[in-house]
Design a protein around this motif. Structure first.
Motif, mmCIF file in Angstrom:
data_model
loop_
_atom_site.group_PDB
_atom_site.id
_atom_site.type_symbol
_atom_site.label_atom_id
_atom_site.label_comp_id
_atom_site.label_asym_id
_atom_site.label_seq_id
_atom_site.Cartn_x
_atom_site.Cartn_y
_atom_site.Cartn_z
ATOM 1 N N MET A 1 0.946 -1.441 -0.069
ATOM 2 C CA MET A 1 -0.073 0.035 0.091
ATOM 3 C C MET A 1 0.902 1.364 -0.193
ATOM 4 N N THR A 2 2.016 1.246 0.793
ATOM 5 C CA THR A 2 2.633 2.273 0.893
ATOM 6 C C THR A 2 3.375 2.566 -0.333
ATOM 7 N N LEU A 3 3.951 1.605 -1.098
ATOM 8 C CA LEU A 3 4.624 1.956 -2.383
ATOM 9 C C LEU A 3 3.655 2.214 -3.303
ATOM 10 N N ALA A 4 2.481 1.796 -3.326
ATOM 11 C CA ALA A 4 1.371 2.438 -4.425
ATOM 12 C C ALA A 4 1.329 3.551 -4.091
ATOM 13 N N LEU A 5 0.958 4.171 -2.863
ATOM 14 C CA LEU A 5 0.922 5.636 -2.740
ATOM 15 C C LEU A 5 2.056 6.496 -3.230
ATOM 16 N N LEU A 6 3.184 6.088 -2.908
ATOM 17 C CA LEU A 6 4.263 6.926 -3.316
ATOM 18 C C LEU A 6 4.429 6.767 -4.865
ATOM 19 N N GLY A 7 4.260 5.434 -5.305
ATOM 20 C CA GLY A 7 4.244 5.439 -6.824
ATOM 21 C C GLY A 7 3.417 6.491 -7.698
ATOM 22 N N LEU A 8 2.158 6.533 -7.070
ATOM 23 C CA LEU A 8 1.226 7.485 -7.538
ATOM 24 C C LEU A 8 1.531 8.612 -7.493
ATOM 25 N N HIS A 9 2.242 9.162 -6.377
ATOM 26 C CA HIS A 9 2.872 10.626 -6.117
ATOM 27 C C HIS A 9 3.824 10.923 -7.110
ATOM 28 N N LEU A 10 4.874 9.982 -7.378
ATOM 29 C CA LEU A 10 5.928 9.915 -8.370
ATOM 30 C C LEU A 10 4.961 10.281 -9.751
ATOM 31 N N ALA A 11 4.254 9.702 -10.020
ATOM 32 C CA ALA A 11 3.765 9.921 -11.420
ATOM 33 C C ALA A 11 3.040 11.260 -11.539
ATOM 34 N N VAL A 12 2.352 11.483 -10.491
ATOM 35 C CA VAL A 12 1.636 12.835 -10.570
ATOM 36 C C VAL A 12 2.423 13.970 -10.479
ATOM 37 N N LEU A 16 2.551 14.255 -14.533
ATOM 38 C CA LEU A 16 1.163 14.865 -14.812
ATOM 39 C C LEU A 16 1.159 16.299 -14.513
ATOM 40 N N LEU A 17 1.440 16.652 -13.171
ATOM 41 C CA LEU A 17 1.460 18.001 -12.965
ATOM 42 C C LEU A 17 2.257 18.919 -13.960
ATOM 43 N N PRO A 18 3.631 18.558 -14.275
ATOM 44 C CA PRO A 18 4.328 19.327 -14.949
ATOM 45 C C PRO A 18 3.787 19.475 -16.290
ATOM 46 N N ARG A 19 3.139 18.746 -17.087
ATOM 47 C CA ARG A 19 2.256 18.890 -18.232
ATOM 48 C C ARG A 19 1.281 19.901 -17.985
ATOM 49 N N MET A 42 9.883 19.577 -7.139
ATOM 50 C CA MET A 42 10.976 18.676 -7.281
ATOM 51 C C MET A 42 11.566 18.193 -5.999
ATOM 52 N N ALA A 43 11.329 19.032 -5.133
ATOM 53 C CA ALA A 43 11.823 18.391 -3.675
ATOM 54 C C ALA A 43 10.836 17.384 -3.249
ATOM 55 N N PRO A 199 9.843 14.718 -17.181
ATOM 56 C CA PRO A 199 9.224 16.079 -17.677
ATOM 57 C C PRO A 199 8.970 17.050 -16.615
ATOM 58 N N LEU A 200 9.157 16.560 -15.319
ATOM 59 C CA LEU A 200 9.405 17.558 -14.063
ATOM 60 C C LEU A 200 10.854 18.129 -14.314
ATOM 61 N N ALA A 201 12.020 17.495 -14.633
ATOM 62 C CA ALA A 201 13.214 18.013 -14.946
ATOM 63 C C ALA A 201 13.252 18.954 -15.911
ATOM 64 N N ARG A 202 12.725 18.281 -17.162
ATOM 65 C CA ARG A 202 12.908 18.979 -18.351
ATOM 66 C C ARG A 202 12.158 20.449 -18.531
ATOM 67 N N ARG A 203 10.754 20.184 -18.093
ATOM 68 C CA ARG A 203 9.977 21.432 -18.182
ATOM 69 C C ARG A 203 10.116 22.300 -16.975
ATOM 70 N N GLY A 204 10.333 21.776 -15.842
ATOM 71 C CA GLY A 204 10.672 22.404 -14.700
ATOM 72 C C GLY A 204 11.926 23.458 -14.986
ATOM 73 N N ARG A 205 12.847 22.841 -15.355
ATOM 74 C CA ARG A 205 14.317 23.752 -15.349
ATOM 75 C C ARG A 205 13.599 25.066 -16.181
ATOM 76 N N ALA A 206 13.006 24.647 -17.586
ATOM 77 C CA ALA A 206 12.567 25.723 -18.401
ATOM 78 C C ALA A 206 11.637 26.817 -17.624
ATOM 79 N N GLU A 207 10.743 26.294 -17.095
ATOM 80 C CA GLU A 207 9.577 27.203 -16.420
ATOM 81 C C GLU A 207 10.120 27.874 -15.446
#
Length: 311
Positions: A1-12, A16-19, A42-43, A199-207
């Motif tokens: 359960m914990t890994l699933a929640l953390l995995g979802l957080h990583l995906a979001v 998802l959020l950077p896009r 990023m943090a 996406p968070l790295a590539r778009r985040g740096r530009a943004e």
């Protein structure tokens, strides 16, 4: 359960959020707060990644026990509580990341010092503009931030821009220096170095870079008008000149200007910045407190996902 929640957080946070947030007009209305949000994402991603790796390596040592499990305390007599004997592993991982950030910052600082030393040899100080004048035909205006900051104007920029446009460009560069924007770009550059195509790295740096340019634009508006700043940006962007430094003087060494070297007046997103100056956004100040609380809580969210008790 914990890994699933953390995995979802990583995906979001990582995909998802950077896009969704890239080019957001709401963030551009408050560029400094928008840059802080990207850095908080990023943090949060880093914290979630470290916790996920930790739980994957020692899954049975992390049965959820609420927020009390976040703090180190003496070993209990009964079953092992989470994060009592291994909290230092996460601290060590955080120290390793801080070391990488420091190394990137040191590298950028050395590049700036080399650049400053070269400028002091080939450029002439101008008391009127409080800047160094570089004898080069390409129009360019940029700054070298840091303790011994410099604002640089090329001879081509002096020919291209009128007095009010020059004042606007110089005010923009002083906005970068006063806001210490190179320090905000450092973690974004380090994150992009570590995670590359994410996406968070590539778009985040530009943004982050674009939002800091907009923040410097806002700082310049205390001294010049929107039309003067917009016309200066357009003139520099359409002159066919490089937007960092003059040829032969690399603005930030091998890492380039976005890595903490030079910050140029027309460095990025000129069209978006000119449109914003023409139609400035007005954020709702009443929501700023809630926004900053949300930004501050983002890095803590993975801990809540990992440590909250499950039924």
């Amino acid at each position: 359960m914990t890994l699933a929640l953390l995995g979802l957080h990583l995906a979001v946070t990582g995909v998802l959020l950077p896009r969704r947030l890239a080019g957001s007009a709401r963030l551009q209305a408050r560029p400094a707060a928008g840059a802080a949000l990207w850095l908080a994402l990023m943090a949060s991603f880093l914290v979630a990644l470290l916790l996920a790796a930790h739980h994957a390596v020692e899954p049975f040592a992390h049965e959820p026990a609420g927020l009390v499990g976040l703090f180190p305390h003496p070993e209990p007599v009964g079953p092992v509580a989470p994060h009592t004997h291994d909290w230092w592993l996460l601290a060590a991982a955080g120290a390793a990341i801080a070391t990488v950030v420091t190394a990137v910052g040191v590298r950028a600082g050395r590049a700036r010092r080399r650049h400053r030393a070269m400028l002091d040899l080939v450029a002439v100080r101008d008391g009127r503009w409080g800047a160094l004048i570089l004898e080069h035909a390409h129009p360019t205006v940029y700054c070298l931030p840091g303790r011994s900051s410099r604002v640089v104007l090329s001879r081509g920029a002096l020919r291209l821009l009128d007095e009010r446009q020059l004042a606007a460009a110089v005010a923009h560069e002083h906005g970068h220096i006063r806001g210490r924007h190179h320090l905000f770009r450092l973690p974004a550059d380090t994150f992009a170095l570590l995670f590359g195509p994410l996406p968070l790295a590539r778009r985040g740096r530009a943004e982050v870079g674009l939002l800091l340019e907009m923040a410097a634009d806002d700082a310049a508006l205390a001294r010049v008008s929107r039309s003067e700043l917009a016309s200066a940006l357009c003139a520099l962007a359409t002159s066919g000149a490089p937007t960092g430094a003059a040829p032969g003087i690399p603005p930030g060494g091998s890492l380039g200007p976005a890595s903490g070297g030079a910050l140029a007046a027309a460095a990025s997103g000129v069209l978006a910045r000119v449109r914003r100056l023409a139609r400035p956004g007005h954020g709702r100040r009443g929501r700023q407190l809630a926004f900053w609380l949300a930004v501050s809580a983002l890095p803590l969210l993975p801990y809540l996902l990992a440590c909250a008790p499950h039924p």
